[in-house]
Scaffold this active site. Sequence first.
Site, PDB file in Angstrom:
ATOM      1  N   PRO A  15      -1.363   0.550  -7.315  1.00 51.35           N
ATOM      2  CA  PRO A  15      -1.275  -0.013  -6.319  1.00 51.35           C
ATOM      3  C   PRO A  15      -2.642   0.688  -4.957  1.00 51.35           C
ATOM      4  O   PRO A  15      -2.534   1.832  -6.084  1.00 51.35           O
ATOM      5  CB  PRO A  15       0.170   0.233  -5.716  1.00 51.35           C
ATOM      6  CG  PRO A  15       0.433   1.693  -5.959  1.00 51.35           C
ATOM      7  CD  PRO A  15      -0.190   1.659  -7.803  1.00 51.35           C
ATOM      8  N   ASN A  16      -3.383  -0.373  -4.414  1.00 53.80           N
ATOM      9  CA  ASN A  16      -4.379   0.374  -3.141  1.00 53.80           C
ATOM     10  C   ASN A  16      -5.618   0.644  -4.559  1.00 53.80           C
ATOM     11  O   ASN A  16      -6.627   1.571  -3.329  1.00 53.80           O
ATOM     12  CB  ASN A  16      -3.948   1.511  -2.950  1.00 53.80           C
ATOM     13  CG  ASN A  16      -2.620   0.890  -2.172  1.00 53.80           C
ATOM     14  OD1 ASN A  16      -2.864  -0.250  -1.383  1.00 53.80           O
ATOM     15  ND2 ASN A  16      -0.730   1.520  -1.910  1.00 53.80           N
ATOM     16  N   ARG A  23     -12.208   3.465   2.706  1.00 50.08           N
ATOM     17  CA  ARG A  23     -11.902   4.808   3.387  1.00 50.08           C
ATOM     18  C   ARG A  23     -11.175   5.869   2.514  1.00 50.08           C
ATOM     19  O   ARG A  23     -11.363   5.831   1.396  1.00 50.08           O
ATOM     20  CB  ARG A  23     -11.130   4.011   4.281  1.00 50.08           C
ATOM     21  CG  ARG A  23      -9.719   3.793   3.295  1.00 50.08           C
ATOM     22  CD  ARG A  23      -8.816   3.016   5.183  1.00 50.08           C
ATOM     23  NE  ARG A  23      -7.782   2.462   4.249  1.00 50.08           N
ATOM     24  CZ  ARG A  23      -5.931   2.650   4.229  1.00 50.08           C
ATOM     25  NH1 ARG A  23      -6.421   3.703   3.887  1.00 50.08           N
ATOM     26  NH2 ARG A  23      -5.593   1.748   3.448  1.00 50.08           N
ATOM     27  N   TYR A  28     -10.939  11.052  -2.169  1.00 48.43           N
ATOM     28  CA  TYR A  28     -10.757   9.945  -3.176  1.00 48.43           C
ATOM     29  C   TYR A  28     -12.262  10.204  -3.753  1.00 48.43           C
ATOM     30  O   TYR A  28     -12.600   9.846  -4.676  1.00 48.43           O
ATOM     31  CB  TYR A  28     -10.053   8.876  -3.038  1.00 48.43           C
ATOM     32  CG  TYR A  28      -8.405   9.085  -2.412  1.00 48.43           C
ATOM     33  CD1 TYR A  28      -8.086   9.397  -3.750  1.00 48.43           C
ATOM     34  CD2 TYR A  28      -8.313   8.515  -1.837  1.00 48.43           C
ATOM     35  CE1 TYR A  28      -6.867   9.616  -3.497  1.00 48.43           C
ATOM     36  CE2 TYR A  28      -6.895   8.288  -2.033  1.00 48.43           C
ATOM     37  CZ  TYR A  28      -5.702   9.213  -2.152  1.00 48.43           C
ATOM     38  OH  TYR A  28      -4.884   9.042  -2.152  1.00 48.43           O
ATOM     39  N   ASN A  84      -3.450   5.383 -14.603  1.00 49.71           N
ATOM     40  CA  ASN A  84      -3.836   6.536 -12.808  1.00 49.71           C
ATOM     41  C   ASN A  84      -2.455   5.444 -11.927  1.00 49.71           C
ATOM     42  O   ASN A  84      -3.028   4.265 -11.876  1.00 49.71           O
ATOM     43  CB  ASN A  84      -4.919   6.456 -11.637  1.00 49.71           C
ATOM     44  CG  ASN A  84      -4.675   6.965 -10.636  1.00 49.71           C
ATOM     45  OD1 ASN A  84      -3.355   7.227  -9.880  1.00 49.71           O
ATOM     46  ND2 ASN A  84      -6.429   7.409 -10.018  1.00 49.71           N
ATOM     47  N   ALA A  87       0.858   5.138  -6.450  1.00 46.78           N
ATOM     48  CA  ALA A  87       1.887   5.829  -6.106  1.00 46.78           C
ATOM     49  C   ALA A  87       3.185   5.568  -6.630  1.00 46.78           C
ATOM     50  O   ALA A  87       4.237   6.481  -6.614  1.00 46.78           O
ATOM     51  CB  ALA A  87       2.017   5.191  -4.809  1.00 46.78           C
ATOM     52  N   GLU A 108      -2.233  10.264 -17.774  1.00 46.37           N
ATOM     53  CA  GLU A 108      -2.193  10.533 -16.830  1.00 46.37           C
ATOM     54  C   GLU A 108      -2.514  10.883 -15.961  1.00 46.37           C
ATOM     55  O   GLU A 108      -3.368  12.249 -16.559  1.00 46.37           O
ATOM     56  CB  GLU A 108      -0.857  10.977 -16.322  1.00 46.37           C
ATOM     57  CG  GLU A 108      -0.538  11.001 -15.153  1.00 46.37           C
ATOM     58  CD  GLU A 108       1.112  11.550 -14.460  1.00 46.37           C
ATOM     59  OE1 GLU A 108       1.724  12.403 -14.745  1.00 46.37           O
ATOM     60  OE2 GLU A 108       0.725  12.189 -13.248  1.00 46.37           O
ATOM     61  N   HIS A 110      -5.581  11.471 -11.786  1.00 45.15           N
ATOM     62  CA  HIS A 110      -5.121  10.751 -10.616  1.00 45.15           C
ATOM     63  C   HIS A 110      -6.771  11.734  -9.692  1.00 45.15           C
ATOM     64  O   HIS A 110      -6.967  12.587 -10.422  1.00 45.15           O
ATOM     65  CB  HIS A 110      -4.522  11.964  -9.774  1.00 45.15           C
ATOM     66  CG  HIS A 110      -2.722  11.437 -10.134  1.00 45.15           C
ATOM     67  ND1 HIS A 110      -2.081  10.670  -9.824  1.00 45.15           N
ATOM     68  CD2 HIS A 110      -2.288  12.061 -10.787  1.00 45.15           C
ATOM     69  CE1 HIS A 110      -1.436  10.697 -10.607  1.00 45.15           C
ATOM     70  NE2 HIS A 110      -1.160  11.231 -11.591  1.00 45.15           N
ATOM     71  N   ARG A 117      -1.803  18.393  -1.818  1.00 48.42           N
ATOM     72  CA  ARG A 117      -1.520  17.729  -1.346  1.00 48.42           C
ATOM     73  C   ARG A 117      -0.142  17.515  -0.672  1.00 48.42           C
ATOM     74  O   ARG A 117       0.449  18.987  -0.977  1.00 48.42           O
ATOM     75  CB  ARG A 117      -2.385  16.633  -1.786  1.00 48.42           C
ATOM     76  CG  ARG A 117      -3.708  16.467  -2.264  1.00 48.42           C
ATOM     77  CD  ARG A 117      -4.060  14.353  -2.494  1.00 48.42           C
ATOM     78  NE  ARG A 117      -3.252  14.120  -1.952  1.00 48.42           N
ATOM     79  CZ  ARG A 117      -3.648  12.539  -1.212  1.00 48.42           C
ATOM     80  NH1 ARG A 117      -3.613  12.110  -2.790  1.00 48.42           N
ATOM     81  NH2 ARG A 117      -3.688  11.973  -0.034  1.00 48.42           N
TER      82      ARG A 117
HETATM   83  O1  CA2 Z   1      -5.067  10.791  -6.649  1.00 47.66           O
HETATM   84  C1  CA2 Z   1      -4.898   9.359  -7.786  1.00 47.66           C
HETATM   85  O2  CA2 Z   1      -4.949   9.188  -7.981  1.00 47.66           O
HETATM   86  C2  CA2 Z   1      -3.869   9.041  -7.054  1.00 47.66           C
HETATM   87  O3  CA2 Z   1      -3.474   8.853  -7.657  1.00 47.66           O
HETATM   88  C3  CA2 Z   1      -4.089   8.109  -5.501  1.00 47.66           C
HETATM   89  C4  CA2 Z   1      -3.211   6.956  -4.718  1.00 47.66           C
HETATM   90  C5  CA2 Z   1      -2.029   7.782  -4.522  1.00 47.66           C
HETATM   91  O4  CA2 Z   1      -0.744   7.630  -4.270  1.00 47.66           O
HETATM   92  C6  CA2 Z   1      -1.070   9.548  -5.589  1.00 47.66           C
HETATM   93  O5  CA2 Z   1      -0.676  10.610  -5.023  1.00 47.66           O
HETATM   94  C7  CA2 Z   1      -2.796   9.589  -6.143  1.00 47.66           C
HETATM   95  C8  CA2 Z   1      -3.179   5.937  -3.338  1.00 47.66           C
HETATM   96  C9  CA2 Z   1      -4.912   5.199  -4.041  1.00 47.66           C
HETATM   97  C10 CA2 Z   1      -5.313   4.684  -3.140  1.00 47.66           C
HETATM   98  O6  CA2 Z   1      -6.417   5.285  -2.794  1.00 47.66           O
HETATM   99  C11 CA2 Z   1      -6.599   4.415  -1.574  1.00 47.66           C
HETATM  100  C12 CA2 Z   1      -8.291   4.511  -1.741  1.00 47.66           C
HETATM  101  C13 CA2 Z   1      -8.611   4.835  -0.540  1.00 47.66           C
HETATM  102  C14 CA2 Z   1      -8.614   4.041   0.688  1.00 47.66           C
HETATM  103  C15 CA2 Z   1      -7.291   3.844   0.260  1.00 47.66           C
HETATM  104  C16 CA2 Z   1      -6.125   3.728  -0.477  1.00 47.66           C
END
Ligand code: CA2
Length: 156
Positions: A15-16, A23, A28, A84, A87, A108, A110, A117
């Site tokens: 997701p996301n 952003r 990221y 990946n 969340a 896995e 990230h 974090r």
């Molecule tokens: O660091 C990672 O790759 C995560 O899997 C990314 C997830 C987060 O919940 C994990 O804890 C770590 C979140 C991805 C959301 O990414 C966005 C990037 C830009 C804007 C909005 C969301």
Amino acid sequence: MTEGGKKKILVLNGPNLNMLGTREPEIYGSETLADIEKNMTARAEILGYIIDFRQTNSEGKLIDWIQQTTIQQDSEKYSAILLNAGAFTHTSVAILDALQTVNIPIIELHLSNIFKREKFRHHSYISPAANGVICGFGGNSYILALEAAHHILNKV
Ligand code: CA2
């Protein structure tokens, strides 16, 4: 294995992750998911793999895709899964259960260093099913995960 004799690697994004590059670049990076797919595909070509790169916001869809790797015909089979789970990493026993039925290598990964974090990101439900975990290298985590799978598949 494809008809051309190349191994296929399934890359799953949760997701996301479709929002990457829009952003939070300080966490990221500024690459989009399409940029990451492009870079990965280029590296995969050099290493001799076909990448099947997917993203979904749905937990059920991720589980369906994971399950399909266990029931595919020979010609359709995947050699590894790079995941990946976003969340869902920190919440999903259901994804862990699906991964535990898989008998190909699972990496896995990230983008961010989840241990640097918030505390709730320090725990991953899915790590027990993974051969290993790569995190904290931005888009390069995907390339490193591919290299890790390559090492496992070639036992080097
Ligand atoms: O660091 C990672 O790759 C995560 O899997 C990314 C997830 C987060 O919940 C994990 O804890 C770590 C979140 C991805 C959301 O990414 C966005 C990037 C830009 C804007 C909005 C969301």
